[in-house]
Design a protein around this motif. Structure first.
Motif, PDB file in Angstrom:
ATOM      1  N   THR A 131      49.591  59.056  26.468  1.00  0.00           N
ATOM      2  CA  THR A 131      49.563  57.749  27.134  1.00  0.00           C
ATOM      3  C   THR A 131      49.838  57.844  28.629  1.00  0.00           C
ATOM      4  OG1 THR A 131      51.915  57.345  26.706  1.00  0.00           O
ATOM      5  CG2 THR A 131      50.340  56.582  25.030  1.00  0.00           C
ATOM      6  N   LEU A 245      42.403  58.786  23.689  1.00  0.00           N
ATOM      7  CA  LEU A 245      43.111  59.122  24.921  1.00  0.00           C
ATOM      8  C   LEU A 245      43.021  60.600  25.272  1.00  0.00           C
ATOM      9  CD1 LEU A 245      46.337  56.912  24.734  1.00  0.00           C
ATOM     10  CD2 LEU A 245      44.112  56.416  25.787  1.00  0.00           C
ATOM     11  N   PRO A 250      44.196  57.745  30.582  1.00  0.00           N
ATOM     12  CA  PRO A 250      45.323  57.175  29.830  1.00  0.00           C
ATOM     13  C   PRO A 250      45.899  55.931  30.491  1.00  0.00           C
ATOM     14  CG  PRO A 250      46.028  59.116  31.032  1.00  0.00           C
ATOM     15  CD  PRO A 250      44.541  59.031  31.216  1.00  0.00           C
ATOM     16  N   CYS A 259      52.550  51.051  26.297  1.00  0.00           N
ATOM     17  CA  CYS A 259      51.391  51.378  25.470  1.00  0.00           C
ATOM     18  C   CYS A 259      51.854  51.472  24.025  1.00  0.00           C
ATOM     19  CB  CYS A 259      50.762  52.697  25.917  1.00  0.00           C
ATOM     20  SG  CYS A 259      49.253  53.126  24.998  1.00  0.00           S
TER      21      CYS A 259
END
Length: 941
Positions: A131, A245, A250, A259
């Motif tokens: 992320t 991702l 990201p 996230c």
């Protein structure tokens, strides 16, 4: 049924002469005599449980196999947050099917949980890396509830804001859960196209949630939108696909503050909805508001790195009604599986898997466009929305053994996953009358959205790609953890009983593991039949009219039950009923759940015996008169006692117009003997991961269904996919559906008499432990004739006053004896709450009691001056092998006393992996990703 066919005789720890010996110690001639004295006559059930006769293990497996065989497992391209995945065999066999992993408890005692803690730190590192956000937690319950938790996190930083924007391209089930959570908190959810939403013109705006890629497959660039969110002082939240991702930019690189999502497609079966590990990552500025558990790194007593739970660990017990979340659990077993999937494949393997999925999606798109079909989304990772005759296409697909997702009458969606082969693609093309073409050359997303940053560069994700190395790594971690396959775990209120192999076996069946939660009803007949049977059995056991299996944790059950009470009052026009009475001894999630359900918490005192103070209860009822919504009560009490006044308490609350919510944490003492409905409760949540044998999995998964009286049935959780509107408390209609097979098997094999016997033996075992220990440690609370219910609290405070030895010292010293400590300092500081369960043999109960009695002697040696007040076996506990075997041994006591306090340990010894962890230092210097662990280790070498 012979003894060898009788499952109850395998489940119960003592029968025959062993049980007679237990009874003799407690001073009773028969088990029924003990139960008649321990359980108040006024609450006893008047008839046996009306359940099917008990089955042998083979017969129960055969019956369940026949039921689940009614499921039709078609090739699923439904997507919507749930995908097919390959569970690597080494992970399935050595983690999912291994009691060394699935029977462990929550890692509150860090020194004997280093394996799970390391695996969870890997999970956090994986989430943080994918992320591009600096801090992640150790998992949440699923994607929908993670989104709801993100809303609460954002609201905590924006107390004046009450409007959250949610993109209408988020998964529908996520929007359903968020709306449920928002309503009692007074939050307005505004939905629409994010491109047309202006945060600056929205009064009360505090957060925005978008999906990436969205539910219709589009991968959009949110950087400019998030700049507007931040300019309006809002929090930017992204629900993301982890596999995507690996290829897409990201969220942390385009302005996301939070996230969330699901790690299901990282090697965890769909299981008709769960269990799966949700995740949440956030910016550094938000880390101390992050809900759930965070694994961190500290040092032990010798300066070595060690893992432990950090920050919000059990924050509900500290903050109670001020807690920002009621989550006290996680999805540990599933998070471990997902993290090991990443460890096994590594960053290059994950990129390859994602690339293959995207490549096949591009080929499918080109194939469909070659015959003139229109694809709605011009950017995509794995999902295409196709303009066509929706109903006809869905029927044609099912005829070929394929499930597609219905968007509307004129569109269907197709989502691919890692299990899709070229042959699958050809079959899929044939549904639309197309032929598979070679790879398309058109990019599947704008170049600015291509990921350019590295991820998972840490050593652990780049070392174990052969099965041999992976097998050994998993085994090394397993040996650092104490689980039920090692010794009794006597945690009060946690009911760590046998999780029988026969109960676990169905989890690996294809018809249990491989079903998407949103398949048409005629494809899930087996699941629905099994779940319906289980609901009816649990309704019979609890004395209620109906049960909902949707809540996927005890905390979710609490919340769902209180929501039912709230909706009941609102429908009756009693909007002012908002006061929830909660005893001061209650589990910390109780007040947190009440606040989440829009209620105001008022505490009720307990008397010197640990019972609810009826006088204070009445005073609170009088004080708040027409505002009483509910009383939350645990029974037997949190102090381990059957309170004689419970029926009177329920009647007083009902007379005041309130409802009685019963916390089912202690249900193991009720089954077959009494029931929440018999006592007078209106709603009760059950912990299937306690009373009904779903294993704790190192701290999750769990199932927390609620049973309700007839007048509350209309207010049970709904789900948008079932066509009953809103009201979902988690992403899937039946929550963690697959693991309900465990409880189904347990009840089917025990039958009514077996379940009743289990409750009786649980009470017997607790009173046996109390009888053996009471001359060394005072039993803090008892009921009639000095008896306890299914657990007892021993008081360490008098010994602490004499010796300076704390309850924590006792807990750590128990590790040297090969035991996990009982529940420490809750509900009373300086005490240990012991719950032996019905599954433990007399021999194991005696080993545990002998260990505590030996520790009593060690404490007295300190108190009498025979042992040094600071340099003693208790203050220095636990003693890992590295310390005991070191050349330098400067302690005033011998190595033998440190490592082998009991003679039986010479035959088998469980070694704590590290010395005592410094939790305070770890919280001051939070390290929660595994790249820093290596630098810690290097610094200490």
């Amino acid at each position: 049924m012979s003894l060898h066919d009788d499952f109850a005789s395998r489940h119960l720890g003592s029968i025959g002469s062993e049980r007679a010996a237990l009874l003799e110690t407690t001073g009773y001639e028969s088990l029924d005599e003990l139960i008649d004295r321990a359980v108040p006559a006024g609450i006893r059930s008047t008839r046996p449980l009306d359940l099917p006769a008990p089955l042998s293990e083979p017969a129960a497996l055969s019956w369940l196999h026949g039921i689940m065989g009614k499921n039709r497992v078609l090739r699923s391209y439904i997507g919507q947050g749930y995908h097919g995945t390959h569970v690597p065999g080494v992970i399935q066999r050595t983690i999912l099917e291994n009691p060394g992993w699935y029977t462990a408890y929550t890692p509150y005692q860090a020194e004997i949980a280093q394996g799970r803690l390391e695996a969870l730190l890997n999970f956090q590192t994986m989430i943080s890396g994918l992320t591009a956000l600096p801090v992640a937690n150790a998992s949440l319950l699923d994607e929908g509830t993670a989104a709801a938790e993100a809303m609460s996190l954002a609201l905590a930083g924006m107390p004046k804001g009450k409007v959250m924007f949610v993109s209408d391209a988020c998964h529908p089930q996520t929007l359903d859960v968020v709306r449920t959570r928002a309503e009692p908190l007074g939050i307005t959810i505004q939905t629409g196209d994010w491109r047309g939403f202006d945060p600056s013109s929205c009064d009360g705006f505090f957060a925005a949630l978008v999906q990436y890629p969205d539910t219709f497959g589009r991968a959009d660039d949110f950087e400019e939108f998030f700049s507007k969110v931040h300019a309006a002082k809002g929090v930017a939240v992204v629900a993301a696909d982890l596999l995507a991702l690996t290829l897409l930019k990201p969220p942390g690189e385009f302005g996301a503050d939070v996230c969330i999502g699901s790690s299901q497609r990282f090697g965890v079966p769909m299981g008709f909805g769960g269990p799966h590990a949700g995740f949440m990552a956030c910016s550094d500025a938000l880390k101390r508001k992050l809900p759930g558990r965070i694994i961190g790194v500290s040092t032990d007593s010798k300066g070595r790195p060690g893992f432990r739970l950090s920050l919000q660990t059990r924050e509900q017990h500290i903050r109670r009604d001020k807690a920002t979340s009621n989550i006290c659990t996680a999805q540990v077993l599933l998070a471990v599986m997902a993290s090991m999937y990443a460890v096994y494949h590594g960053p290059e393997g994950l990129r390859h898997i994602a690339g293959e999925v995207n490549h096949r999606t591009a080929r499918l798109k080109a194939s469909l466009e070659s015959i003139g079909l229109e694809i709605s989304n011009d950017s995509y990772f794995d999902t295409l929305v196709i303009a066509c005759d929706g109903p006809a296409t869905l029927r044609a697909a099912v005829d070929r053994g394929i499930n597609l997702r219905r968007i509307d009458e004129a569109r269907v969606a197709v989502s691919l996953d890692e299990t899709v082969t070229d042959q699958d693609l050809e079959e899929l093309c044939a549904v639309f009358g197309a032929e598979l073409v070679e790879q398309a050359t058109v990019p599947s997303w704008p170049s600015r959205l291509t990921r350019t940053s590295d991820f998972l560069t840490q050593k652990v994700f780049n070392s174990y790609h052969t099965e041999t190395e992976m097998l050994r790594y998993i085994r090394r971690l397993e040996t650092k953890d104490l689980a039920l396959n090692e010794s009794m775990i006597p945690l009060g209120s946690c009911t760590m009983k046998l999780n029988a192999t026969s109960e676990m076996m169905p989890l690996s069946w294809t018809e249990v593991a491989s079903l998407h939660p949103f398949v048409p009803a005629d494809q899930s007949e087996g699941y629905r039949e099994m779940l319906c049977l289980l609901e009816s059995w649990l309704a019979e056991i609890t004395g209620f009219a109906a049960v909902s299996l949707q809540p996927n944790a005890g905390s979710q059950g609490e919340y769902a039950g209180l929501l039912a009470i709230r909706r009941y009052h609102l429908d009756r026009g009693d909007a002012d009923r908002e006061v929830c009475l909660i005893p001061l001894s209650a589990h910390g999630t109780n007040p947190a759940s009440a606040v989440m359900a829009g209620m105001k918490v008022v505490g009720v005192k307990c008397d010197e015996q640990g019972n609810i103070d009826v006088g204070d209860l009445q005073a609170r009822l009088d004080q708040h008169a027409d505002k009483i919504a509910a009383l939350m009560v645990t029974y037997p009490s949190t102090h381990g006692v059957f309170e004689d006044t419970i029926i009177d308490i329920c009647e007083r609350v009902h007379a005041a117009g309130g409802q009685v919510y019963m916390d089912g944490a202690n249900m193991n003492a009720q089954v077959g003997l009494t029931s929440p409905g018999r006592i007078g409760a209106d709603v009760c949540h059950l912990n299937l991961h306690k009373t009904f044998c779903i294993p704790h999995g190192g701290g999750g998964p769990g199932v927390g269904p609620i049973g309700v009286a007839a007048h509350l049935v209309p207010y049970l959780p709904g789900h948008e996919t079932l066509g009953d509107g809103a009201g979902a408390v988690c992403s899937a209609p039946w929550g963690s559906a697959s693991i309900n097979t465990i409880s189904w098997m347990y009840i089917a094999m025990m039958g009514g008499d077996g379940l009743t016997e289990a409750s009786k033996v649980a009470i017997l075992n607790a009173n046996y432990v109390a009888s053996r220990l009471k001359h060394h440690f005072p039993i803090l609370y008892t009921g009639q004739d000095g008896l306890v219910a299914h657990e007892c609290i021993i008081d360490v405070r008098p010994l602490s006053a004499k010796s300076g030895i704390t309850v924590e010292d006792v807990a750590k010293r128990l590790m040297d004896y090969g035991y996990h400590a009982p529940t420490m300092s809750w509900p009373v500081a300086g005490t240990l709450m012991i719950e032996p369960t019905e599954s433990e043999s007399k021999a194991e109960l005696d080993r545990f009691c002998d260990s505590l009695i030996s520790i009593h002697g060690e404490i007295m040696a300190v108190a009498n001056g025979e042992a040094d007040a600071r340099d003693n076996v208790l203050k220095n506990a636990p003693h890992p092998a590295e310390d005991v075997c070191a050349d330098d041994w400067s302690h005033a006591y011998p190595r033998e006393a440190a490592a082998f306090p009991m003679a039986w340990q010479h035959q088998h010894k469980f070694w704590p992996a590290v010395g005592r962890i410094d939790n305070v230092a770890g919280d001051r210097n939070l390290v929660c990703t595994c790249d820093s662990v290596e630098s810690y280790a290097a610094a200490g070498s």
